[in-house]
Design a protein around this motif. Sequence first.
Motif, short mmCIF file in Angstrom:
data_model
loop_
_atom_site.label_atom_id
_atom_site.label_comp_id
_atom_site.label_asym_id
_atom_site.label_seq_id
_atom_site.Cartn_x
_atom_site.Cartn_y
_atom_site.Cartn_z
N SER A 170 53.91 92.94 6.42
CA SER A 170 52.59 93.40 6.90
C SER A 170 52.55 94.91 6.70
CB SER A 170 52.37 93.04 8.37
OG SER A 170 53.35 93.65 9.18
N TRP A 171 51.36 95.51 6.87
CA TRP A 171 51.24 96.96 6.62
C TRP A 171 50.15 97.57 7.47
CZ3 TRP A 171 52.45 94.60 1.69
CH2 TRP A 171 51.52 93.62 1.31
N ASN A 172 50.18 98.91 7.48
CA ASN A 172 49.13 99.62 8.21
C ASN A 172 47.95 99.89 7.30
OD1 ASN A 172 50.00 101.74 6.61
ND2 ASN A 172 50.54 103.10 8.30
N SER A 173 46.91 100.48 7.86
CA SER A 173 45.66 100.69 7.10
C SER A 173 45.78 101.75 6.02
CB SER A 173 44.53 101.08 8.07
OG SER A 173 44.87 102.25 8.78
N ALA A 174 46.86 102.55 6.05
CA ALA A 174 47.02 103.62 5.06
C ALA A 174 47.51 103.11 3.71
CB ALA A 174 48.00 104.67 5.60
N ILE A 175 47.94 101.87 3.65
CA ILE A 175 48.42 101.30 2.38
C ILE A 175 47.25 100.68 1.62
CG2 ILE A 175 49.79 99.45 1.35
CD1 ILE A 175 52.02 100.04 3.10
N ASP A 176 46.99 101.18 0.42
CA ASP A 176 45.90 100.62 -0.38
C ASP A 176 46.38 99.37 -1.12
OD1 ASP A 176 47.35 101.51 -2.64
OD2 ASP A 176 46.19 103.36 -2.78
N ALA A 177 45.43 98.70 -1.77
CA ALA A 177 45.73 97.43 -2.44
C ALA A 177 46.78 97.59 -3.54
CB ALA A 177 44.44 96.83 -3.01
N GLN A 178 46.72 98.71 -4.26
CA GLN A 178 47.68 98.94 -5.34
C GLN A 178 49.10 99.06 -4.81
OE1 GLN A 178 46.96 102.49 -7.65
NE2 GLN A 178 48.31 101.87 -9.31
N LEU A 179 49.26 99.80 -3.72
CA LEU A 179 50.58 99.95 -3.14
C LEU A 179 51.06 98.64 -2.52
CD1 LEU A 179 52.99 101.71 -2.52
CD2 LEU A 179 51.77 102.62 -0.53
N GLN A 180 50.16 97.89 -1.94
CA GLN A 180 50.52 96.57 -1.43
C GLN A 180 51.12 95.72 -2.54
OE1 GLN A 180 47.28 94.59 0.56
NE2 GLN A 180 46.89 96.30 1.94
N ASP A 181 50.45 95.73 -3.69
CA ASP A 181 50.93 94.93 -4.83
C ASP A 181 52.31 95.39 -5.28
OD1 ASP A 181 48.62 93.45 -4.79
OD2 ASP A 181 47.65 94.56 -6.43
N ARG A 182 52.53 96.70 -5.28
CA ARG A 182 53.82 97.23 -5.73
C ARG A 182 54.94 96.84 -4.76
NH1 ARG A 182 52.67 103.38 -6.14
NH2 ARG A 182 54.88 103.51 -6.73
N ILE A 183 54.64 96.87 -3.47
CA ILE A 183 55.65 96.49 -2.49
C ILE A 183 55.94 95.00 -2.55
CG2 ILE A 183 56.09 96.28 0.00
CD1 ILE A 183 54.73 99.00 0.33
N VAL A 184 54.88 94.20 -2.72
CA VAL A 184 55.08 92.75 -2.87
C VAL A 184 55.89 92.45 -4.13
CG1 VAL A 184 53.91 90.56 -3.35
CG2 VAL A 184 53.06 92.06 -1.53
N GLU A 185 55.60 93.19 -5.21
CA GLU A 185 56.36 92.99 -6.45
C GLU A 185 57.84 93.32 -6.23
OE1 GLU A 185 56.35 94.49 -11.13
OE2 GLU A 185 55.22 95.60 -9.63
N LEU A 186 58.09 94.41 -5.51
CA LEU A 186 59.48 94.80 -5.22
C LEU A 186 60.18 93.72 -4.40
CD1 LEU A 186 61.63 97.16 -5.30
CD2 LEU A 186 60.75 97.78 -3.05
N LEU A 187 59.53 93.27 -3.33
CA LEU A 187 60.14 92.26 -2.47
C LEU A 187 60.24 90.91 -3.17
CD1 LEU A 187 58.37 93.16 0.91
CD2 LEU A 187 60.76 93.60 0.29
N SER A 188 59.33 90.63 -4.09
CA SER A 188 59.37 89.37 -4.83
C SER A 188 60.58 89.28 -5.75
CB SER A 188 58.09 89.18 -5.65
OG SER A 188 56.96 89.04 -4.81
#
Length: 276
Positions: free
Chosen positions: A133-151
């Motif tokens: 999960s994340w806070n409101s400061a994380i935009d969609a692009q960064l969300q995707d990058r973190i999900v890619e890393l964790l994936s």
Amino acid sequence: MGKIVFVGAGSMAEAIIAGIVDCGVMSPDDIYVMNKSDDERLHYMQQTYGVSILCPERKALHEADLVVLATKPKDIYQAMKDIVDELNEKSAVLSVIAGVPISTIEKGLGKRPIARSMPNTSATIGKSATGVSWNSAIDAQLQDRIVELLSSIGIVKQVNEDQLHAVTALSGSGPAYVYYMVEALEEAAVEEGLSKEVARELVIQTFVGAAAMLKQKGEEPALLRKNVTSPNGTTEAGIKALERNSFKRIIAECVHSAEIRSRELGYLSSPAPKKE
């Protein structure tokens, strides 16, 4: 992802590093590790995975695109205090610490992009089950990058932050429950006359096969169980023994106790209120 700095060098940090290095998602040259005092552990990480040690030089901390908080819950507040003055204001933060809420990290490191996740140690072989999960400061692009890393270390499921306590109790701690059940089945098989070696191989393959059936068939576990359970047969006798001993209640208590402890760890990680 650019440069990543791991604050903490314990088993979870190692599992994630092993996963992303083995999968080739990141070069070891872009991964840095620091911890409070265990130099031997840092050198082990360096020699094993080719990562860099961030001690005493911390230039990479200021240049980090992502800082991964991987300390013990009780050490998080001091760890944040140690790095906050050297941290780039644009650096994102990913926490893999059980129980510690995003609000605690925001208080320690300021309002910045912060993700909170709960992988498990199967990340070492790319088989983690991770909630994020994340806070409101994380935009969609960064969300995707973190999900890619964790994936790169397994499957990832986005959940509400409060649900991460349940994720921690289920999949974060889950491998230990499985290993404990393997221990129990193995010991029972030995008592029935099998050698430990034969019992171990049979138990492991049984778990592998059952997990593959669940994943590949896509059927309800209750249906798969019933398909194995012939009336008045051996499986039914075993299932009835589990029911007599309240197996489902025991499992529910196990997960609930871990979920409560996750919440307690979040509370314990918060700094004590200042005395007036």
